[in-house]
Design a protein around this motif. Sequence first.
Motif, PDB file in Angstrom:
ATOM      1  N   CYS A 186       6.019   8.061   4.662  1.00 13.72           N
ATOM      2  CA  CYS A 186       7.041   8.435   5.546  1.00 13.72           C
ATOM      3  C   CYS A 186       7.967   7.592   6.044  1.00 13.72           C
ATOM      4  O   CYS A 186       9.327   7.840   6.045  1.00 13.72           O
ATOM      5  CB  CYS A 186       6.500   9.457   6.562  1.00 13.72           C
ATOM      6  N   ALA A 187       7.428   6.476   6.764  1.00 14.05           N
ATOM      7  CA  ALA A 187       8.426   5.598   7.193  1.00 14.05           C
ATOM      8  C   ALA A 187       9.200   4.784   6.091  1.00 14.05           C
ATOM      9  O   ALA A 187      10.252   4.624   6.441  1.00 14.05           O
ATOM     10  CB  ALA A 187       7.173   4.557   7.994  1.00 14.05           C
TER      11      ALA A 187
ATOM     12  N   ARG B 295       0.837  -1.364  -0.070  1.00 11.13           N
ATOM     13  CA  ARG B 295      -0.085  -0.075   0.055  1.00 11.13           C
ATOM     14  C   ARG B 295       0.886   1.291   0.102  1.00 11.13           C
ATOM     15  O   ARG B 295       0.673   2.200  -0.770  1.00 11.13           O
ATOM     16  CB  ARG B 295      -0.894  -0.083   1.050  1.00 11.13           C
ATOM     17  N   ALA B 296       1.948   1.312   0.895  1.00 11.17           N
ATOM     18  CA  ALA B 296       2.848   2.386   0.939  1.00 11.17           C
ATOM     19  C   ALA B 296       3.598   2.756  -0.384  1.00 11.17           C
ATOM     20  O   ALA B 296       3.740   3.665  -0.830  1.00 11.17           O
ATOM     21  CB  ALA B 296       3.793   2.264   2.131  1.00 11.17           C
TER      22      ALA B 296
ATOM     23  N   LEU C 263       5.930  17.495   6.003  1.00  9.39           N
ATOM     24  CA  LEU C 263       5.129  16.616   5.003  1.00  9.39           C
ATOM     25  C   LEU C 263       3.542  16.732   5.564  1.00  9.39           C
ATOM     26  O   LEU C 263       2.604  17.008   4.824  1.00  9.39           O
ATOM     27  CB  LEU C 263       5.578  15.302   4.683  1.00  9.39           C
ATOM     28  N   PHE C 264       3.550  16.410   6.970  1.00  8.40           N
ATOM     29  CA  PHE C 264       2.153  16.556   7.584  1.00  8.40           C
ATOM     30  C   PHE C 264       1.606  17.897   7.490  1.00  8.40           C
ATOM     31  O   PHE C 264       0.644  18.168   7.391  1.00  8.40           O
ATOM     32  CB  PHE C 264       2.206  16.077   8.815  1.00  8.40           C
ATOM     33  N   ALA C 265       2.486  18.899   7.741  1.00  2.63           N
ATOM     34  CA  ALA C 265       2.126  20.209   7.640  1.00  2.63           C
ATOM     35  C   ALA C 265       1.462  20.629   6.217  1.00  2.63           C
ATOM     36  O   ALA C 265       0.721  21.442   6.122  1.00  2.63           O
ATOM     37  CB  ALA C 265       3.219  21.137   8.329  1.00  2.63           C
TER      38      ALA C 265
ATOM     39  N   SER D 196      -2.727   7.984   8.283  1.00  6.63           N
ATOM     40  CA  SER D 196      -1.765   6.834   8.425  1.00  6.63           C
ATOM     41  C   SER D 196      -1.357   6.150   6.900  1.00  6.63           C
ATOM     42  O   SER D 196      -0.238   5.844   7.069  1.00  6.63           O
ATOM     43  CB  SER D 196      -2.841   5.665   9.184  1.00  6.63           C
ATOM     44  N   ASP D 197      -1.893   6.779   6.001  1.00  3.63           N
ATOM     45  CA  ASP D 197      -1.413   6.412   4.596  1.00  3.63           C
ATOM     46  C   ASP D 197       0.040   7.395   4.457  1.00  3.63           C
ATOM     47  O   ASP D 197       0.890   6.717   4.193  1.00  3.63           O
ATOM     48  CB  ASP D 197      -2.182   6.798   3.475  1.00  3.63           C
TER      49      ASP D 197
END
Lengths: 194, 194
Positions: free
Chosen positions: B180-181, A149-150, B88-90, B174-175
């Motif tokens: 990011c991870a 998915r990622a 990236l979240f911002a 969460s996607d």
Amino acid sequence: MAKVPLDAEAVLSATEEVLRRHGPAKATVVDVARALGVSHTAVYKHFPSKAALREAVTRRWLDRGRDSLAAIAADTSSAPAARLRGWLFAVLAAKRAKATEDPQLYAAYALLVAEHSDVAAEHVADLLEQLRTLIADGFAVPDPAATARAVFDATTRFHHPAHTAEWDCAAIESDLDAVCALLLDGLPQKGNFS
Amino acid sequence: MAKVPLDAEAVLSATEEVLRRHGPAKATVVDVARALGVSHTAVYKHFPSKAALREAVTRRWLDRGRDSLAAIAADTSSAPAARLRGWLFAVLAAKRAKATEDPQLYAAYALLVAEHSDVAAEHVADLLEQLRTLIADGFAVPDPAATARAVFDATTRFHHPAHTAEWDCAAIESDLDAVCALLLDGLPQKGNFS
């Protein structure tokens, strides 16, 4: 027109040709019936609505070529990194070829994506399952479905129809290459391939 | 209307309000002139065309909030991985807020993106430069500009206006977290942070 018994497959083939000629905005069930030499009620016996017919045609059209992608994903003779990269490039190439060679059917598909149709969701689910198989086979990650998915999300620019116009750009393949390199740096390959 | 001397800033503010009221498809230069109590030729003295006016308004509107993103990118007190993730979240949060709180101006911006306007290109260039600075500062990579481009491409789903509708989905954060991870696993942090 020959009055052979009308089966769903014949309706789908005729609809594909009608879509190709008139485009998704203008094609009608009457056009399809006329191409088959039958009444539009005969067409509705096989597909309850214009929307259902359009979905069935697009599903069949998308399915063509999916086996060659699945074969790349399942080819355990190639190293995982090369296989993942090869699969992502093949998805881009397949989408781009469909957009270029069959623009009206591609437009019908892009409409279904924009409308969040089941056909689009099934297509994504199929690609995700191919990717999950590839990742489960080749990479040491705890949750191959989540990683699939990622990876699919991280390559959105290279397979989502909203970005079709960008695929004409000369840099698109080197852009995908750079994203692949970044993703692969973080993915540990399994066994002999590491 | 007060007959104060008309400056470009006043035209931009009036245009922003007109766009907000009528939307980009219906707003006209005559509407802007009427809101200011001047003739449309007075408006054209500051902006040579409706397109130029729309671009200038959208540029100004996009610029609002860019400083707080730049501040996150430049905050060397936070660890590189946390800073990249935070930035990236911002970006996602800022885009989503603009889409939700100011839909007509956002629609004007999305139109400029679809038309490959310079305004959209400058906006992307600004974000890429913020990202390049962050990456050059925090990560040991040979070409920070190329890595910035790859990270930006890999997060297309989370900042490109073609995907705005997907940001309402509960899973979007969460996607992004999963992407990011994956990206951070492949990016070596510099110095004390590794």
